[in-house]
Scaffold this active site. Structure first.
Site, short mmCIF file in Angstrom:
data_model
loop_
_atom_site.label_atom_id
_atom_site.label_comp_id
_atom_site.label_asym_id
_atom_site.label_seq_id
_atom_site.Cartn_x
_atom_site.Cartn_y
_atom_site.Cartn_z
N VAL A 1 0.85 -1.18 0.00
CA VAL A 1 0.00 0.00 0.00
C VAL A 1 0.89 1.24 0.00
O VAL A 1 1.77 1.38 0.84
CB VAL A 1 -0.93 0.02 1.23
CG1 VAL A 1 -1.81 1.26 1.19
CG2 VAL A 1 -1.80 -1.24 1.26
N ASP B 1 -12.17 -9.62 10.48
CA ASP B 1 -10.92 -9.14 11.08
C ASP B 1 -11.13 -7.75 11.69
O ASP B 1 -10.39 -6.81 11.40
CB ASP B 1 -9.80 -9.09 10.03
CG ASP B 1 -8.41 -9.00 10.66
OD1 ASP B 1 -8.26 -9.36 11.86
OD2 ASP B 1 -7.46 -8.57 9.97
#
Length: 379
Positions: free
Chosen positions: A44, A225
């Site tokens: 990212v 998550d």
């Protein structure tokens, strides 16, 4: 020197190609500023648009084996998740801005996903409080928790029809979506058992055959998550659920040991241990895992907002406990005098952290309870 940079860029996927520090999506150039994070085959970057100088997060996913790559299939599922909840217009779930899939000459594929950029996460806020031996006001905790519940409510109450396809995915990647995913594309790839596939069970549920297929059906999705690091804080101060790579159909019927092991492996890879529900630690056959795994994670997150760590991380830090064992036993401690927080807030944590998933509240019940507590606190 340029040759060396090109060689490094091709050999080391985490090393940006400095000779071409731009990614072009739909004729717009995005300049790479810096690497924000990485994991597995994904990276990212912070990027800046050449059009308006706005900053974004660019997720790059390398898929060495092309369309047959498991990483590629997961990236397509992630893209679908970004678009799945778009119609609800909720500010509490992240939505992608653009995506592009590039087929490389060696047969591999590279997926780029342009996402909003957030300057801080809930985990950043908690870390700062811990470092300064400070704590979050209950009013702020409730505000954040209510927002998270509102986002999760959209996932848990998701409705679709049997005729629904990937029409919400941009045409530019629609072919890849259809060709790269399996019959269980929106869920987990569990080994089939018996004459009916898991996907048929999940799509049709317990509805009798006489019900028209064009009617909406409840197909809950779970994030899988939930943790402070996956809650970003928007410029408006709202909590935003991010990282939808693990998001999938919530209700999974486990019919045999092979399916149980498959789900355990998934959980080990995608569900952060200190926030993982006990039913994902030791999955048993002839059981059903549901969206209640997210409720357990919410309890851990709420505890972390109050006391700086997941309840099971705190037990490990203070008593050297084994996290997995503590989770499987539902063993955790509340600080003396509840750390100065209300008993009602502590009760919400306790309700979420029930070993029996059926005894945990739904996200709708959590939202109602928390909003009521927030109103009473304002009086």
């Amino acid at each position: 020197m340029d040759t060396l940079i090109s060689i490094l860029g091709s050999c080391l996927p985490c090393f940006p190609d400095l000779s071409s520090p731009y990614v072009t999506i739909k004729n717009v150039k995005y300049r790479i500023i810096k690497l924000l994070g990485e994991g597995g085959f994904s990276y990212v970057y912070l990027v800046k648009s050449s059009v308006n100088d706005a900053q974004y997060a660019m997720k790059k996913i390398r898929c060495p084996f092309g369309s047959n790559d498991e990483t590629y299939k997961n990236s397509i599922k992630e893209i679908k998740n970004y678009h799945r909840f778009l119609k609800f217009g909720t500010p509490y779930i992240i939505q992608s801005i653009e995506e592009i899939i590039i087929s490389e000459v060696d047969g591999s594929k590279t997926v780029y996903i342009l996402l909003p950029y957030f300057e801080k996460s809930l985990q950043d806020i908690i870390n700062n409080l811990v470092m300064n031996d400070d704590k979050m006001p209950e009013e702020d905790i409730l505000k954040i928790f209510i927002g998270i519940c509102r986002g999760l409510k959209v996932m848990h109450n998701y409705k679709t029809t049997t005729s629904q396809s990937a029409q919400s995915v941009p045409n530019s990647i629609a072919d890849d979506v259809h060709s790269s995913t399996s019959a269980d594309e929106d869920g987990l790839l569990l080994p089939p058992q018996g004459p009916a596939s898991d996907d048929e069970d999940e799509e049709n549920g317990d509805a009798p055959p006489s019900i028209p297929t064009e009617l909406s059906q409840l197909i809950p999705f779970a994030h899988r998550d939930i943790k402070p690091a996956n809650v970003m804080i928007s410029a408006e101060g709202l909590p935003v659920l991010v990282d939808l790579g693990s998001c999938s159909k919530a209700r999974i019927k486990i019919r045999n040991r092979q399916q149980a092991l498959t789900l355990q492996d998934f959980a080990q890879e995608h569900c952060t241990l200190p926030y993982r529900a006990p039913e994902l630690l030791d999955v048993v056959k002839n059981s059903e895992v549901t969206e209640k795994t997210d409720i357990w994670s919410l309890g851990c997150l709420l505890y972390a907002c109050c006391f700086g760590y997941s309840p099971f991380e705190k037990l490990e830090l203070e008593q050297g406990a084994n996290i997995s064992l503590a989770i499987s036993q539902g063993k955790y401690i509340m600080p003396k005098n509840n750390g100065g927080y209300s008993s009602e807030l502590m009760d919400i944590i306790n309700q979420c952290l029930k070993l029996n998933p059926d005894k945990r509240p739904t996200v709708d019940q959590l939202l109602e309870t928390t909003i009521e507590l927030s109103r009473n606190s304002d009086l």
